[in-house]
Each structure stands twice: as C-alpha cells, then as structure tokens.
Design a protein around this motif. Structure first.
Motif, mmCIF file in Angstrom:
data_model
loop_
_atom_site.group_PDB
_atom_site.id
_atom_site.type_symbol
_atom_site.label_atom_id
_atom_site.label_comp_id
_atom_site.label_asym_id
_atom_site.label_seq_id
_atom_site.Cartn_x
_atom_site.Cartn_y
_atom_site.Cartn_z
ATOM 1 N N TYR A 1 27.602 19.112 43.509
ATOM 2 C CA TYR A 1 28.039 20.077 42.438
ATOM 3 C C TYR A 1 27.282 21.204 42.298
ATOM 4 O O TYR A 1 27.359 22.089 41.248
ATOM 5 C CB TYR A 1 28.152 19.372 41.177
ATOM 6 N N ASN A 2 26.146 21.287 42.583
ATOM 7 C CA ASN A 2 25.099 22.207 42.504
ATOM 8 C C ASN A 2 24.343 22.579 43.875
ATOM 9 O O ASN A 2 23.636 22.026 44.391
ATOM 10 C CB ASN A 2 23.962 21.928 41.651
ATOM 11 N N PRO A 3 25.007 23.841 44.536
ATOM 12 C CA PRO A 3 25.551 24.931 44.039
ATOM 13 C C PRO A 3 27.181 24.671 43.852
ATOM 14 O O PRO A 3 27.638 23.399 44.293
ATOM 15 C CB PRO A 3 25.785 26.152 44.854
ATOM 16 N N GLU A 4 27.903 25.134 42.866
ATOM 17 C CA GLU A 4 29.187 24.941 42.538
ATOM 18 C C GLU A 4 30.147 24.919 43.626
ATOM 19 O O GLU A 4 31.144 24.051 43.954
ATOM 20 C CB GLU A 4 29.607 25.914 41.631
ATOM 21 N N GLU A 5 29.860 25.938 44.659
ATOM 22 C CA GLU A 5 30.635 25.800 45.779
ATOM 23 C C GLU A 5 29.736 25.756 46.996
ATOM 24 O O GLU A 5 29.044 26.742 47.240
ATOM 25 C CB GLU A 5 31.708 27.093 45.852
ATOM 26 N N ASN B 1 34.618 20.083 43.945
ATOM 27 C CA ASN B 1 33.153 19.674 44.126
ATOM 28 C C ASN B 1 33.025 18.252 43.220
ATOM 29 O O ASN B 1 33.728 17.833 42.658
ATOM 30 C CB ASN B 1 32.354 20.761 43.579
ATOM 31 N N LEU C 1 31.358 17.525 40.367
ATOM 32 C CA LEU C 1 31.221 17.694 39.245
ATOM 33 C C LEU C 1 31.888 16.874 38.276
ATOM 34 O O LEU C 1 31.214 16.101 37.400
ATOM 35 C CB LEU C 1 31.395 19.245 38.539
ATOM 36 N N LYS D 1 26.828 22.570 30.138
ATOM 37 C CA LYS D 1 26.631 23.956 30.484
ATOM 38 C C LYS D 1 25.682 24.399 29.288
ATOM 39 O O LYS D 1 24.637 25.154 29.447
ATOM 40 C CB LYS D 1 28.033 24.814 30.253
ATOM 41 N N ILE E 1 24.297 22.589 34.413
ATOM 42 C CA ILE E 1 25.016 23.037 35.398
ATOM 43 C C ILE E 1 25.251 24.769 34.981
ATOM 44 O O ILE E 1 25.140 25.308 34.032
ATOM 45 C CB ILE E 1 26.545 22.534 35.611
ATOM 46 N N LEU F 1 31.501 18.654 29.719
ATOM 47 C CA LEU F 1 31.115 20.125 30.642
ATOM 48 C C LEU F 1 30.748 20.875 29.481
ATOM 49 O O LEU F 1 29.513 21.524 29.980
ATOM 50 C CB LEU F 1 32.689 20.449 31.034
#
Ligand code: NAP
Length: 283
Positions: A224-228, A244, A246, A278, A283, A274
C-alpha cells in the motif's frame, strides 16, 4: 482520561516503532468511548512466553502480534481459531475468562477488502505471486471462500510446491513457476504478495500484468506504500481493475477491534481509519 478502570491492549513484535496500530486503535477507543489504551512493546523472542502470560496477569483485553512472533505465539495461546491454525500464524490475541484466544485477521482483512467490491468468489480462478507468510494468508482466505482453482507462482517450484503441500484436504491448488504465466492464463484475480514494488524495490514488478488475464481481471497488490506499484500501474494502463493493500491493512485492524470490543460498525468505519492514517501521515 486514564483512571482505575482503564484497560490495556498492545502490540507484541520487534521492531514496533513504525507500527500504525497504536495510532489507529487509540483513535478508535476515543471515538467509541472505550476506556482503554493501546501500546507497542518491543519483545525479544526469548521473552515472548512471559509477554503473553503478562497479558493474562495484567488483565489485558487483547493484543496484536507482528513480526517475528506470528508463528511462535501460537504455542502460548489456549484456543486457536481454525483459520489461524490453517495458516500457521496468529496476529490477534483476545483475553477472555482467563483464556487467551488466537486469531488471524490478515485473512479476514484481505477477504473483507474483496467483499467491499461485491466480489463473488465461487467459480473464480486465482493466481498468487510469491510464497511467503502473506501468500499463505491470501491462499487460506480464498480457499475458505470457495474459489475454483488457485495457481501458486514462485521463482522455484520447490517453494510453490511447499506452500501447496502445507494445506491439507484441498485438490484445487497448483504449484507453478513464473514461466507458466502467459496470455493463456485467464485468471479472475492476480495477487502480488512479493515485496517487489515496495522500498527499496520501487519501480520493479515480479511480472508484467499487461498480457495476463482478461478485461475483468482484478490485479491486487498487498503493498500500500507506494499507493500504486509498478505492477498496478501497468495493469491500470491496460484498463484492468486494480486494488492495493490499504483496505486489507484497514480491515485487519477493524476485525481485531471487533474481536476485542464487538463495537457498532457504523460508529467506526473504513473512512474513519483512513482519515486517522492520513492525518497522522502514516499513508
Ligand atoms: P516475504 O516473505 O518477505 O516475501 C514473500 C515472497 O515474495 C517470498 O516468499 C518470495 O517467494 C517472493 N520474493 C521475495 N523477494 C523476491 C524477489 N526479489 N523477486 C521475486 N520474488 C520475491 O514477505 P511477506 O511477509 O509474505 O509479505 C509480502 C508483502 O505483503 C510485503 O510487501 C508486505 O508489506 C505485504 N503485506 C501487506 C499486508 C497488508 O495489510 N496490506 C499484510 C501483510 C503483508 P518465492 O521465493 O517463492 O519466489
């Protein structure tokens, strides 16, 4: 406010400083008006037994367990949930009536993330890339949901065979190596459980998803990190569905919270977690 009625929960692992769990769970206790606190304890393998007994002695409500204790902790629990036993790893402990119960919410978190997209598991063909601990959680999750077939991909046939052999009573798991992954493979889901794509391997992918699957194939990366990741970027560019890790991360935490407190799910949701992650720059 901390007072005489405040109860404790914790994370047992090593290292633990990077963990998001204290932030996430303490925020949830505040929102749900639960008089409890969650701490992270760096526990050496030699003192894991005492740490678990400490939970009992000090009337902890429960704990999470992370690397490197997910396997070893099983010998110290009184009652092991069947899914945790099947995976051979436990990441959540519940202390109730002087007994320690062991669960694995990586599995339920992974499956819950699919349920959110109304995924129908029956008759589905699955490819799992990688054969580590996370691959086993994904494998057990899909098996429990009754998918049709699962192909396990590894760099070596020995390792995919070993993972397949670790599960008894299923005849729909096929060990493979990556050279068998080609355009003819019409998988409904392809899950990357390898660390390729994550620091320090950003920009790398274990396979190129472009020529695998069909238009409705879901490409899922546990990272999930990086998001993509590169795996998801290439899949997206060829107009496939991507997810992903997350939501898996969020739901494994929510599932643990549910085991400890049986809270009202409307009052503390995926979106709330979430926001906390954040706001805390996790994240
Ligand atoms: P792991 O045991 O270190 O690695 C998983 C497998 O990936 C290995 O068994 C290996 O399989 C393959 N692999 C490793 N390095 C590779 C390389 N350079 N090239 C190709 N394949 C390689 O990790 P894990 O504990 O299972 O975790 C896997 C990933 O899932 C991590 O990125 C982790 O952060 C993520 N994860 C996410 C969540 C979540 O909540 N989203 C939860 C758990 C884990 P073979 O040797 O068989 O090829």
């Amino acid at each position: 406010m901390i007072n005489g009625k405040t109860r404790l929960l914790c994370l047992l692992g090593s290292p633990v400083e990077h963990s998001f769990s204290p932030t996430m769970h303490n925020a949830s206790f505040q929102k749900l008006d639960i008089n409890a606190r969650y701490l992270a304890f760096d526990v050496h393998p030699n003192t894991l037994k005492q740490a678990v007994e400490g939970l009992r002695a000090l009337q902890f409500i429960g704990a999470n367990v992370t690397i490197p204790h997910k396997v070893n902790v099983m010998q110290y629990v009184d009652v092991l949930d069947p899914k945790a036993a099947m995976i051979g790893a436990c990441n959540t402990l519940v202390h109730k009536n002087d007994k320690i119960y062991g669960y694995n919410t990586d599995v339920s978190g992974f499956i819950e993330s699919f349920k959110q997209i109304n995924f129908e598991f029956k008759n589905k063909k699955i490819a799992i890339l990688g054969t580590g601990g996370a691959a086993k959680a994904v494998l057990v999750g899909f098996l429990c949901e009754g998918v049709e077939t699962i192909h396990l991909f590894s760099r070596t046939l020995e390792k995919s065979q070993e993972l397949a052999d670790s599960i008894e009573d299923y005849d729909n798991i096929y060990p493979m190596t990556y050279d068998a992954l080609n355009t003819a493979c019409n998988y409904d889901v392809v899950v990357n459980t390898t660390p390729l794509g994550m620091h320090p391997n950003e920009g790398k992918t274990v396979v190129n998803p472009t020529n695998i699957g069909y238009k409705d194939t879901v490409f899922y990366d546990l990272i999930y990190n990086p998001e993509e990741t590169e795996f998801l970027r290439l899949a997206r560019l060829s107009n496939r569905r991507t997810m992903n890790g997350l939501d898996m991360l969020i739901y494994q935490g929510l599932d643990a919270l549910q085991l400890w407190f049986d809270f009202d799910k409307e009052k503390w949701t995926r979106e709330d977690v979430l926001k906390v992650l954040k706001d805390s720059n996790i994240i």
